[in-house]
Design an enzyme around this catalytic site. Structure first.
Site, short mmCIF file in Angstrom:
data_model
loop_
_atom_site.label_atom_id
_atom_site.label_comp_id
_atom_site.label_asym_id
_atom_site.label_seq_id
_atom_site.Cartn_x
_atom_site.Cartn_y
_atom_site.Cartn_z
N HIS A 4 -12.65 17.32 79.81
CA HIS A 4 -12.06 16.52 80.89
C HIS A 4 -11.20 15.43 80.26
O HIS A 4 -11.43 15.02 79.11
CB HIS A 4 -13.14 15.89 81.74
CG HIS A 4 -13.88 16.86 82.60
ND1 HIS A 4 -14.59 16.47 83.72
CD2 HIS A 4 -14.02 18.21 82.52
CE1 HIS A 4 -15.14 17.53 84.28
NE2 HIS A 4 -14.81 18.59 83.57
N GLU A 16 -11.06 12.25 80.69
CA GLU A 16 -11.79 11.06 80.27
C GLU A 16 -12.43 11.25 78.89
O GLU A 16 -12.34 10.37 78.03
CB GLU A 16 -12.90 10.71 81.27
CG GLU A 16 -12.40 10.40 82.66
CD GLU A 16 -12.38 11.59 83.60
OE1 GLU A 16 -12.60 11.41 84.80
OE2 GLU A 16 -12.14 12.73 83.13
N CYS A 32 -16.18 12.34 87.35
CA CYS A 32 -17.33 13.12 87.76
C CYS A 32 -18.59 12.53 87.10
O CYS A 32 -18.48 11.62 86.28
CB CYS A 32 -17.14 14.58 87.34
SG CYS A 32 -17.26 14.83 85.54
N CYS A 80 -18.39 12.48 83.21
CA CYS A 80 -17.44 11.51 82.66
C CYS A 80 -17.89 10.07 82.92
O CYS A 80 -17.70 9.20 82.08
CB CYS A 80 -16.05 11.77 83.22
SG CYS A 80 -15.38 13.35 82.65
#
Length: 147
Positions: A52, A54, A82, A85
């Site tokens: 992801h 992040e 999410c 993260c």
């Protein structure tokens, strides 16, 4: 520099992700002096569920700074993090999180639930809605083309 400046940098990475066929999410880590020390964009389609934006930005910042503790740093991300993260934000010891668009399906900062309201041993400042219309538009355009 302003929060909008940093979010525009994250938006450029989100657009780069979209061009690569990834969900358009981008992130930057900013140190206490205002320097961007980490950049990331979604790369999950490269066969890594943890890639992801992040996490990519946190990893890049850790390499740049030579440490895993990102005390005093801020993360700017185009979509509300999410749970995975949000946990990484906490574990990396970031001081601040600023996100653009809210994620009612999987957001862990208020969209679905809020990890940062739990009785954690550190508090992280969380701000949502930075350039939210632009961040939502990048997502909407990408998914409109997919449906």
């Amino acid at each position: 520099m302003t929060p909008e400046f940093y979010m525009r940098e994250a938006l450029a990475l989100a657009r780069e992700a979209a061009e690569a066929g990834e969900a358009p999410v981008g992130a930057v880590v900013v140190d206490p002096e205002g320097r961007i020390v980490g950049r990331g964009r979604n790369r999950t389609e490269e066969r890594d569920a943890t890639a992801h934006a992040e996490l990519e930005a946190i990893r890049d910042a850790s390499r740049t700074l030579g440490r895993w503790r990102l005390d005093g740093c801020a993360l700017y991300v185009t979509l509300e993090p999410c749970p995975m993260c949000a946990g990484a934000v906490y574990n990396a010891r970031l001081a601040e999180l600023r996100y653009g668009a809210r994620d009612p399906r999987a957001g862990a900062c208020g969209g679905l639930f809020n990890l940062f309201l739990e009785p954690l041993d550190r508090k992280i400042k969380v701000y949502g809605g930075v350039l939210a219309p632009e961040c939502r538009e990048v997502l909407t355009e990408f998914f409109r083309g997919r449906r």
